[in-house]
Write a protein that holds these residues in place. Structure first.
Motif, PDB file in Angstrom:
ATOM      1  N   GLN A   7       0.709  -1.183   0.061  1.00  0.00           N
ATOM      2  CA  GLN A   7       0.133   0.029   0.015  1.00  0.00           C
ATOM      3  C   GLN A   7       1.018   1.169   0.186  1.00  0.00           C
ATOM      4  O   GLN A   7       0.527   2.325  -0.344  1.00  0.00           O
ATOM      5  N   GLY A   9       3.511   1.660  -1.782  1.00  0.00           N
ATOM      6  CA  GLY A   9       3.796   1.877  -3.419  1.00  0.00           C
ATOM      7  C   GLY A   9       2.758   2.141  -4.104  1.00  0.00           C
ATOM      8  O   GLY A   9       2.710   2.678  -5.224  1.00  0.00           O
ATOM      9  N   CYS A  10       1.417   1.856  -3.620  1.00  0.00           N
ATOM     10  CA  CYS A  10       0.213   1.969  -4.700  1.00  0.00           C
ATOM     11  C   CYS A  10       0.172   3.362  -4.953  1.00  0.00           C
ATOM     12  O   CYS A  10       0.268   4.541  -4.204  1.00  0.00           O
ATOM     13  N   VAL A  11      -0.378   3.867  -6.172  1.00  0.00           N
ATOM     14  CA  VAL A  11      -0.234   5.063  -6.704  1.00  0.00           C
ATOM     15  C   VAL A  11      -1.975   5.452  -6.863  1.00  0.00           C
ATOM     16  O   VAL A  11      -2.117   6.558  -7.519  1.00  0.00           O
TER      17      VAL A  11
ATOM     18  N   ARG B  64      12.659   4.402 -10.087  1.00  0.00           N
ATOM     19  CA  ARG B  64      12.735   5.561  -9.026  1.00  0.00           C
ATOM     20  C   ARG B  64      13.912   6.319  -9.139  1.00  0.00           C
ATOM     21  O   ARG B  64      14.275   7.478  -8.757  1.00  0.00           O
ATOM     22  N   HIS B  99       6.174  14.023  -4.325  1.00  0.00           N
ATOM     23  CA  HIS B  99       4.899  13.561  -5.274  1.00  0.00           C
ATOM     24  C   HIS B  99       3.875  12.705  -4.688  1.00  0.00           C
ATOM     25  O   HIS B  99       2.828  13.211  -5.051  1.00  0.00           O
ATOM     26  N   ARG B 103       0.058  13.554  -4.796  1.00  0.00           N
ATOM     27  CA  ARG B 103      -0.963  12.655  -5.402  1.00  0.00           C
ATOM     28  C   ARG B 103      -2.295  11.957  -4.402  1.00  0.00           C
ATOM     29  O   ARG B 103      -2.943  11.779  -4.973  1.00  0.00           O
ATOM     30  N   ARG B 104      -1.621  11.720  -3.258  1.00  0.00           N
ATOM     31  CA  ARG B 104      -2.596  11.160  -2.224  1.00  0.00           C
ATOM     32  C   ARG B 104      -3.699  12.111  -2.126  1.00  0.00           C
ATOM     33  O   ARG B 104      -4.769  11.380  -1.867  1.00  0.00           O
ATOM     34  N   THR B 107      -5.845  11.478  -5.341  1.00  0.00           N
ATOM     35  CA  THR B 107      -6.384  10.334  -5.834  1.00  0.00           C
ATOM     36  C   THR B 107      -7.891  10.154  -5.435  1.00  0.00           C
ATOM     37  O   THR B 107      -8.680   9.570  -6.161  1.00  0.00           O
ATOM     38  N   GLY B 349       3.952   3.545 -14.007  1.00  0.00           N
ATOM     39  CA  GLY B 349       4.667   4.043 -12.888  1.00  0.00           C
ATOM     40  C   GLY B 349       3.893   4.856 -12.029  1.00  0.00           C
ATOM     41  O   GLY B 349       2.767   5.325 -12.231  1.00  0.00           O
ATOM     42  N   PRO B 350       4.448   5.710 -11.185  1.00  0.00           N
ATOM     43  CA  PRO B 350       4.049   6.454 -10.318  1.00  0.00           C
ATOM     44  C   PRO B 350       3.360   7.746 -10.793  1.00  0.00           C
ATOM     45  O   PRO B 350       2.296   8.346 -10.202  1.00  0.00           O
TER      46      PRO B 350
END
Lengths: 63, 408
Positions: A7, A9-11, B64, B99, B103-104, B107, B349-350
């Motif tokens: 979790q 690493g989850c994006v 990364r 980042h 992003r969190r 999302t 990827g991220p």
């Protein structure tokens, strides 16, 4: 089939929820994926798809 | 006057073939085979490694050790400033924990469930625009009257941007995705956009409403590090531009592909339930982020038998990966029944596209509704007269004049 999600690493792209909606969902507060339930045999293909689609490669399968 | 010695490497972007305007450079096929990692010379004046194989693209985009510090597109902007600092809140250019923090916070707004809840409103917006098309004199420009207003209205509603302001930022946004706008001019437009967004963020701070920007402010305020004004402005601009350029171009370009492939269009008209599969295949086939994305190597590493050095640049050629025959047999054919959902059109990827679920639902609903309600839709000019956008980050058509028969 044993499924785990990293979790950290989850994006939150949601690809796993699209691929295997009965197995994965996303937390409301930050979109991070979690496992709803261990996949039934008829969900194994979809779960493999989910692992393949994950952009963070955060889903591990043990078969 | 001294001349800079020419780079020994082939220039990037590699040209599209003259035959089919939907195909990426034909040189990719040979490169995937013989030189999966090859040096190219970019308009920004730097040499960069170019990655063209599907598997290598997935590897590099989630590594990364490759930084997103520069804009994804800096390699194709002639006078890009490759030494500048990353702006606060610039979600596309931040790495690692910085980042993840932004992003969190975002999302949650773009989860499968949240976007699914928007579907009825998106259907309504599309239907209203189809009604307007049917009521207007023919021919119509499908870009101006359909492809652009739909995603624009959707992202405006979601963010909380007054739709009446759309003319201002549509013009600004179009200039910001062009690669041939001189740097001072591009900076002036960016400043205008920042001023506009700062005004909007101020308004949300004073009077929060039920929209993404207001919720984002509130959510960040409950964390240890609330978002600064600069961060909010940057995030707002990124979402506004990303929300309408990409989807608008996908709608218009996909329509043109379907009109050129009537057998495929017929399948979609008769089986609207195929819209989700068709959406993924069209995303793969068209790869509208036509110049790929830019990364910088942060430590020496080995990739595909080549030694990459810290500081070197890398281009992830998304469109090349999406035509990789080893993953998608007959990759140059559009086949709406293909299972193409592993495509790289949203990146990997991220940084994989944050708004991908929104784009999917908009495209699926357009594909389900437009061709069913206007079954005789066709080009109003010869195909050869259609102008393609070769100098913008997002590929597309400048205009798409269409017409149709009266309903019987």
């Amino acid at each position: 089939m044993d499924v785990t999600i990293d979790q950290d690493g989850c994006v939150g792209a949601g690809q796993c929820v699209l691929a295997a909606p009965g197995v994965f969902d996303q937390r409301d507060f930050d979109g991070v994926a979690f496992i709803l339930k261990e996949p039934d045999p008829d969900q194994h293909d979809a779960t493999r798809d989910a692992a393949l689609h994950c952009p963070a490669q955060a889903i591990q399968l043990l078969e | 006057m001294t001349e800079t010695p020419a780079s020994p490497h082939p220039p990037f972007p590699l040209g599209r073939p003259t035959g089919c305007p939907f195909d990426p450079a034909s040189a990719y096929a040979a490169l995937r085979e013989e030189a999966p990692l090859t040096k190219v010379s970019t308009p920004a004046g730097v040499d960069a490694w170019m990655v063209s194989r599907y598997d290598d693209l997935r590897t590099v985009l989630r590594d990364r050790r490759l930084s997103s510090r520069l804009a994804p597109s800096d390699h194709v902007v002639e006078d890009a400033d490759l030494d500048r600092e990353v702006d606060a809140g610039s979600i596309l250019n931040l790495d690692g924990a910085e980042h993840t923090r932004l992003r969190r916070l975002l999302t949650t707004e773009f989860t499968v469930k949240r976007i699914e809840a928007l579907r009825p409103r998106i259907q309504q917006i599309i239907d209203v625009h189809i009604d307007a098309l049917l009521a207007s004199p023919r021919p119509v420009d499908l870009v101006r009257d359909f492809a652009l207003p739909i995603p624009s209205l959707v992202i405006c509603e979601l963010l909380g941007v007054p739709y009446a302001d759309r003319d201002v930022f549509q013009r600004q946004s179009a200039q910001l995705v062009a690669v041939d706008v001189p740097l001072p001019e591009a900076e002036a437009v960016a400043a205008e956009m920042q001023q506009y967004m700062a005004g909007l963020v101020m308004a949300k701070l004073e009077q929060p409403a039920d929209d993404l920007l207001s919720r984002l402010i509130e959510r960040a305020n409950s964390t240890e590090r609330p978002l600064s004004m600069e961060e909010l402005v940057s995030i707002g601009i990124t979402l506004l531009i990303a929300g309408h350029e990409t989807t608008a171009n996908m709608i218009a370009l996909s329509t043109l592909v379907l009109l050129r492939n009537p057998d495929q269009l017929k399948v979609l008209q008769e089986h609207p339930e195929l819209a989700p599969t068709a959406t993924e295949e069209l995303l793969r086939y068209l790869s509208v982020v036509q110049f790929g994305v830019f990364r910088q190597v942060t430590e020496d590493m080995e990739l595909a038998s080549e030694q990459l050095k810290a500081g070197e640049f890398l281009i992830a050629a998304l469109s090349a990966g999406n035509r990789d025959e080893s993953v998608y047999p007959a990759a140059d054919q559009v086949d709406l029944s293909r299972r193409a959902s592993t495509h790289l059109a949203f990146g990997f990827g991220p940084h994989q596209c944050l708004g991908q679920q929104l784009a999917r639902v908009e495209l699926q609903e357009v594909f389900t509704r437009l061709y069913r309600r206007i079954p005789t839709l066709r080009l109003a000019v010869p195909f050869e007269e259609i102008d393609f956008k070769h100098n913008t980050l997002v590929y597309g058509v400048k205009a798409l004049p269409v017409t149709w028969d009266d309903p019987r």
